[in-house]
Enzyme design. Sequence first.
Site, PDB file in Angstrom:
ATOM      1  CD  GLU A  88      23.007  25.541  -4.242  1.00 31.87           C
ATOM      2  OE1 GLU A  88      23.878  25.054  -3.506  1.00 31.87           O
ATOM      3  OE2 GLU A  88      21.931  26.002  -3.801  1.00 31.87           O
ATOM      4  CB  SER A 472     -23.422 -22.573 -14.799  1.00 30.10           C
ATOM      5  OG  SER A 472     -24.303 -23.279 -13.954  1.00 30.10           O
TER       6      SER A 472
END
Length: 815
Positions: A88, A472
Amino acid sequence: MLKKAFFHIISWALLLVTVGVLIGFIILYHLNKDLPDHSTLKNYSPPVLSRVFSSDGRLIGEHAQEKRIFVPYEYIPPKIIHAFLAAEDQNFFYHKGIDVLSIFRAAMTNVMSNGKRPGGASTITQQVARNFFLTNELSLVRKLKEVILAIRIEQVLSKERIIEIYLNQIFLGNRSYGVAAAALRYFNKSLEDLTVPEIAFLAGLPKAPSTYNPKRNPQAAMNRRNWVLERLWKTGLIEEGEFRAFTKHPIELLQRDETENVRADYFQETVRKELIDVFGEDAFYGGGLFIKTSLDTRLQTICNEVFPNALLDLDKKHGWRGAIRNIADVEKDPNNIKHWMEYLHAVNVGCIPEGWRLALVTNLESTKTTLITEEGVGVISMDTMKWAGAPLKNGVPGASIKSPDQALNIGDLIFVSKIKDNQYALQQIPKISGGMVVMDPHTGRVLALTGGFSFQQSQFNRATQAMRQSGSSIKPFVYLTAFERGVKPTDTYVDEPISIHLGQGLGTWTPKNFMNEFKGAMTVRRALETSNNMVTIKLAQKVGMKNVAKVIKKMGIIDKPPIQLALVLGSGETTVYKMTTAFAIIANGGKKITPTVVDWVQDKEGKMLYKHDDRKVDFLRASSWDGKTIPTISDTRTQIVDPAHAYMITSILQGAVENSPAKTAFVPGQILAGKSGTSNDSKDVWYIGYSANLVVGIYLGYDVPQGLGKMATGGWLAAPIFKTFMEKALENEPAIPFQVPSNAKLYRVNKHTGQATLPNDPDAMWEIAWQKDRIFETEEPSETSNESSDKVDSIPADRSGSEPTEQHASHPGIL
């Protein structure tokens, strides 16, 4: 004349220069006026992904808008820095923000480009300026701003700081920002473990991450990687021989090892929601949080195996609902294998469950089905698909099929799972779903959790979000209320028909027992063990519904319980997450706990932001330690249930597990307690069970409630899941008895009458008495007074009052 002409030329030149300078100053003034404050980069702190870990340190998830792991400059290997500079900005350490020679070279290249998109000559500093402060717009104004910002950035930041910002900020594809995140994403490696070819690949990505994606464009990715390698060679960073060898290396992407990841999607989603509520989205997705969860990877793995398989088995009992769709053209050309394999690769049917495949039926015979998968031709044996009868109707499943053509047609698109070689099994995504929670009763730490068959299929978390009638499973808390108000397990009530007038114009409520049978006189213990409805209602009437509702609220089951008798039979709605927490309080002896999926949270710098366990440790100084005294940890939990009353419930629920004829929750060699639940019309079924150190809650049902079948109960459907899980979770673990609290006493009673009895009574069993202010409310007959004073630390597995080999009376049902 010549002098005059020369003077005019000089004058015009000066004028032009002056005008040019003025124009330049005007342009710079306007550009400067609009430029952002570049000094903010001094305090650069990028959003960093948050990572979620199990209790044993294994990664279970990462969360970020931009997946980034920040690495300071000094920890970035030099070979990575050199590679990115070679690709770069090779003159990075020599220019002042812009590289004039590179600009000239790029300009000449652009002149020769014949109208193609112009190439750039941006330095790394310019890229930092553009990425932080500008857009990617192609214009002279943007480029001038970029140049000015780059020069200014170089004036306030060191080269090391600039490259650090760049390598942590740059986008490298696949939602990866920065080199550290990209190294993990592409190669499952830390920066120091990357090879030179892998580094070169990453260094080639900033220019166009999508273009150089090796999955999408393998040749372009290879060419770009090799170009970076060439730059490394030509700049003297690698030898020519290394360059030649490296260019022959394939680009091998490595996914994260499955042994490092644990599939806990519903658990992780619970963590995400909880922490966003606490810290907010910005901190969670960008704060770099280190999140240590309560997840036990071994228990979660068992949960991942047991629960989905149970849903599949249960769903198959409800019959075959048909193929995904039918492809009529298959019957016309069933032997075009390559074509249909390509079709299966391309067709979209949504998420395919893990381990399953799509298949097309190409032939049906009496004993097998021939099909095509992406792997080629396969078969389904008739023996493996007998379950595929007509779907459930009026609570009754259809008959088993006798030949494949009763369920399938040529051209059917179906799901299959591989058995071995070319043999497959027919599959369908279950409509029945549910949730499962595994919790430490002493701390409230959630050790495992699942909220359905597949998170990819449905993100609705049935463990934490599905509000369902408890059936229950609520009854233990009715009995707890009764014990808190003086009722004893030995008290006797009559199981008989009841009719209750609900008020003027509301009619009469006539509740029933599950089998519509009535057993006459029975003890309170027996009533809860057998889940008797009539005695439960009588107890609620005795102690008052307001008191029952207060206990249910105190235990965190329902925030605003309705003051209605139907509540005690399970009409109220709650989640399995809340119900498991309530049972955990019973299991730990009545201490209030707060369920949690998070142990602690640190920020990216290691500062502790949250800690679930806030207990204090009384440390001892080494200089004064006697070598024997052990540091103590303070118990900050609030006692919300009397330990004796909690133990009464545990003792009875232990009997419910051990004395059920079907033994659907019983694990040989272990001491367990539990309670099932079934809502009206069997739409929802539950089982909450526990050992001394583990509580497991299970709920099953349809997302749009409907009956699960005739005679479907929590005891028959949910309890076996609990049993299978506990068999695996407690494998090779010793049985740990439930401990008798100091304010409770065990004494012998007759199991039928509840009356105190002698040791030689063949129907004797241990029962529990509550000691208030150290005075026992119940005493044994005087003949056994000496024996009754003996300390008993735990109830024997069968709680027999004589020899431990005796068994409790069997129960009539397993509701």
